[in-house]
Write a protein that holds these residues in place. Structure first.
Motif, PDB file in Angstrom:
ATOM      1  N   ILE B  30      39.994  76.673  14.714  1.00 20.81           N
ATOM      2  CA  ILE B  30      40.957  75.486  14.899  1.00 20.81           C
ATOM      3  C   ILE B  30      40.601  74.706  16.247  1.00 20.81           C
ATOM      4  O   ILE B  30      40.604  73.636  16.409  1.00 20.81           O
ATOM      5  CB  ILE B  30      42.312  75.802  14.857  1.00 20.81           C
ATOM      6  N   ARG B  33      37.733  72.320  15.852  1.00 26.92           N
ATOM      7  CA  ARG B  33      38.150  71.034  15.230  1.00 26.92           C
ATOM      8  C   ARG B  33      38.622  70.339  16.358  1.00 26.92           C
ATOM      9  O   ARG B  33      38.476  69.176  16.436  1.00 26.92           O
ATOM     10  CB  ARG B  33      39.256  71.481  14.069  1.00 26.92           C
ATOM     11  N   ILE B  37      37.713  66.591  17.764  1.00 28.78           N
ATOM     12  CA  ILE B  37      38.448  65.369  17.922  1.00 28.78           C
ATOM     13  C   ILE B  37      38.750  64.801  19.281  1.00 28.78           C
ATOM     14  O   ILE B  37      38.454  63.664  19.446  1.00 28.78           O
ATOM     15  CB  ILE B  37      40.031  65.628  17.295  1.00 28.78           C
ATOM     16  N   CYS B  40      35.374  63.051  20.239  1.00 26.61           N
ATOM     17  CA  CYS B  40      35.474  61.615  19.699  1.00 26.61           C
ATOM     18  C   CYS B  40      36.047  60.718  20.771  1.00 26.61           C
ATOM     19  O   CYS B  40      35.272  59.648  20.950  1.00 26.61           O
ATOM     20  CB  CYS B  40      36.266  61.727  18.324  1.00 26.61           C
ATOM     21  N   THR B  43      33.546  59.781  23.479  1.00 26.43           N
ATOM     22  CA  THR B  43      32.652  58.906  23.398  1.00 26.43           C
ATOM     23  C   THR B  43      33.210  57.365  23.633  1.00 26.43           C
ATOM     24  O   THR B  43      32.392  56.853  24.244  1.00 26.43           O
ATOM     25  CB  THR B  43      32.208  58.786  21.722  1.00 26.43           C
ATOM     26  N   LEU B  83      32.854  70.159  24.997  1.00 25.47           N
ATOM     27  CA  LEU B  83      31.231  69.932  24.676  1.00 25.47           C
ATOM     28  C   LEU B  83      30.764  71.048  24.472  1.00 25.47           C
ATOM     29  O   LEU B  83      30.115  71.520  23.474  1.00 25.47           O
ATOM     30  CB  LEU B  83      30.720  68.728  25.541  1.00 25.47           C
ATOM     31  N   TRP B  84      30.639  72.027  25.617  1.00 17.53           N
ATOM     32  CA  TRP B  84      29.891  73.230  25.590  1.00 17.53           C
ATOM     33  C   TRP B  84      30.575  74.103  24.357  1.00 17.53           C
ATOM     34  O   TRP B  84      29.956  75.048  23.620  1.00 17.53           O
ATOM     35  CB  TRP B  84      29.845  73.962  26.976  1.00 17.53           C
ATOM     36  N   HIS B  86      32.110  73.220  21.488  1.00 20.71           N
ATOM     37  CA  HIS B  86      31.856  72.730  20.295  1.00 20.71           C
ATOM     38  C   HIS B  86      30.169  73.070  20.193  1.00 20.71           C
ATOM     39  O   HIS B  86      30.078  73.400  19.039  1.00 20.71           O
ATOM     40  CB  HIS B  86      32.289  71.138  20.057  1.00 20.71           C
ATOM     41  N   PHE B  87      29.408  72.841  21.206  1.00 16.41           N
ATOM     42  CA  PHE B  87      28.059  73.016  21.072  1.00 16.41           C
ATOM     43  C   PHE B  87      27.851  74.592  20.801  1.00 16.41           C
ATOM     44  O   PHE B  87      27.080  74.713  19.741  1.00 16.41           O
ATOM     45  CB  PHE B  87      27.104  72.845  22.445  1.00 16.41           C
ATOM     46  N   LEU B  91      26.741  76.138  16.948  1.00 15.51           N
ATOM     47  CA  LEU B  91      25.382  76.991  16.738  1.00 15.51           C
ATOM     48  C   LEU B  91      25.807  78.176  16.030  1.00 15.51           C
ATOM     49  O   LEU B  91      25.269  78.680  15.095  1.00 15.51           O
ATOM     50  CB  LEU B  91      24.704  77.153  18.175  1.00 15.51           C
ATOM     51  N   LEU B  94      26.044  77.193  12.562  1.00 17.73           N
ATOM     52  CA  LEU B  94      24.675  76.922  11.819  1.00 17.73           C
ATOM     53  C   LEU B  94      24.149  78.133  11.574  1.00 17.73           C
ATOM     54  O   LEU B  94      23.434  78.325  10.454  1.00 17.73           O
ATOM     55  CB  LEU B  94      23.858  76.000  12.967  1.00 17.73           C
ATOM     56  N   ASP B  97      25.572  79.247   8.297  1.00 19.74           N
ATOM     57  CA  ASP B  97      25.292  78.686   7.149  1.00 19.74           C
ATOM     58  C   ASP B  97      23.837  78.839   6.683  1.00 19.74           C
ATOM     59  O   ASP B  97      23.563  78.696   5.707  1.00 19.74           O
ATOM     60  CB  ASP B  97      25.377  76.993   7.573  1.00 19.74           C
ATOM     61  N   PHE B  98      22.698  78.953   7.659  1.00 19.19           N
ATOM     62  CA  PHE B  98      21.709  79.031   7.307  1.00 19.19           C
ATOM     63  C   PHE B  98      21.100  80.494   7.324  1.00 19.19           C
ATOM     64  O   PHE B  98      19.957  80.781   6.518  1.00 19.19           O
ATOM     65  CB  PHE B  98      20.734  78.251   8.250  1.00 19.19           C
ATOM     66  N   THR B 126      27.384  73.589  34.769  1.00 19.99           N
ATOM     67  CA  THR B 126      27.652  72.132  34.798  1.00 19.99           C
ATOM     68  C   THR B 126      27.993  71.512  36.012  1.00 19.99           C
ATOM     69  O   THR B 126      27.621  70.683  36.752  1.00 19.99           O
ATOM     70  CB  THR B 126      28.307  71.522  33.445  1.00 19.99           C
TER      71      THR B 126
END
Lengths: 131, 133
Positions: B30, B33, B37, B40, B43, B83-84, B86-87, B91, B94, B97-98, B126
């Motif tokens: 969660i 997600r 948001i 977003c 941005t 950002l980090w 979510h980054f 991964l 990913l 998934d793969f 950072t």
């Protein structure tokens, strides 16, 4: 129907025209490949922005007159707003239950993402090609 | 048959979010997600910064001044952490998934801890760079 034994859709779902929108797997894969690209672009863009910490207006403008920062920024913006629009679409699909509200939210999100992408990209190009 | 007391006792309850403490893999899910948001919204600041730079020195000074203000810095800190997170969690998704590996319960806990550690580390690095540069 074509190749029903190979389909994940049930006969009833096919008959009613409900169920899979038919491009699910393709969409799923494309979103993940784009995400992997965005991960690379994110690291590069963060490095670009860190390099501009404390920079003056003139230095920022000079940076966006160089080709690689401009290309990187526009690629990053494109991947970001694509990812954001599809990510928000998933959120709306999960939490909005009215057909119309879902359609409106997704449509407005995609329109907003496109407008913001064009706005920011145009800004970068204006600096790049401006006097 | 569903009315027997034994069946009633054994019937599982779905978790009530108000009283159920989410396990770590659910929390990382969660949070992915929520940070998405939040990013977003972030941005919008990025677009403002770029448009301001294109408009001219006064507009750029306003945008840069907001970013360097206390509220701006708090927002930037939040967005960098989001950002980090979510980054790194992206991964992790990913990888799931793969490769279809690391999907056991124990591995999902250890990868969750790895993601949390990596995002805290990257956020610190950072901001060390922000104040060093």
């Amino acid at each position: 129907m074509a190749n029903p034994t190979n389909s994940f859709r049930t006969p009833l779902g096919r008959a009613r025209g409900l169920g899979s929108a038919k491009l699910g797997a393709q969409h799923w894969l494309a979103y993940r490949i784009a995400s992997a690209g965005l991960a690379v672009l994110t690291v590069l863009f963060v490095a670009l922005v860190l390099g501009l910490i404390g920079a003056s207006y003139e230095e920022v403008v000079a940076t966006f007159k160089k080709p690689y920062p401009v290309i990187l920024t526009i690629l990053f913006l494109g991947a970001t707003f694509h990812h954001a629009a599809y990510g928000l679409q998933e959120v709306f699909e999960d939490y909005l239950h009215g057909k119309l509200s879902k359609l409106a939210a997704i449509g407005l999100t995609k329109a907003a993402a496109l407008v913001l992408f064009l706005l920011a990209s145009f800004a970068v190009l204006k600096i790049a090609f401006g006097a | 048959m569903t009315d027997t007391p034994a069946a009633k006792r054994q019937r599982p309850l779905s978790p009530h979010l108000q009283v159920y403490r989410l396990p770590l893999p659910a929390l990382t899910s969660i949070t992915h997600r929520i940070t998405g948001i939040g990013l977003c919204a972030g941005t919008l600041l990025l677009v403002w910064w770029l448009v301001a730079a294109a408009v001219g020195p006064e507009a750029y000074a306003t945008a840069a001044g907001f970013i360097a203000s206390p509220i701006g810095l708090i927002l930037m800190f939040g967005w960098s952490a989001a950002l980090w997170y979510h980054f790194f969690n992206g991964l992790r998704h990913l990888a799931w998934d793969f490769s279809a590996k690391m999907l056991s319960l124990q591995q999902s806990y250890s990868s969750a801890n790895l993601v949390i550690g990596a995002s805290i580390g990257a956020t610190i690095v950072t901001w060390v760079l922000v104040f060093a540069l």
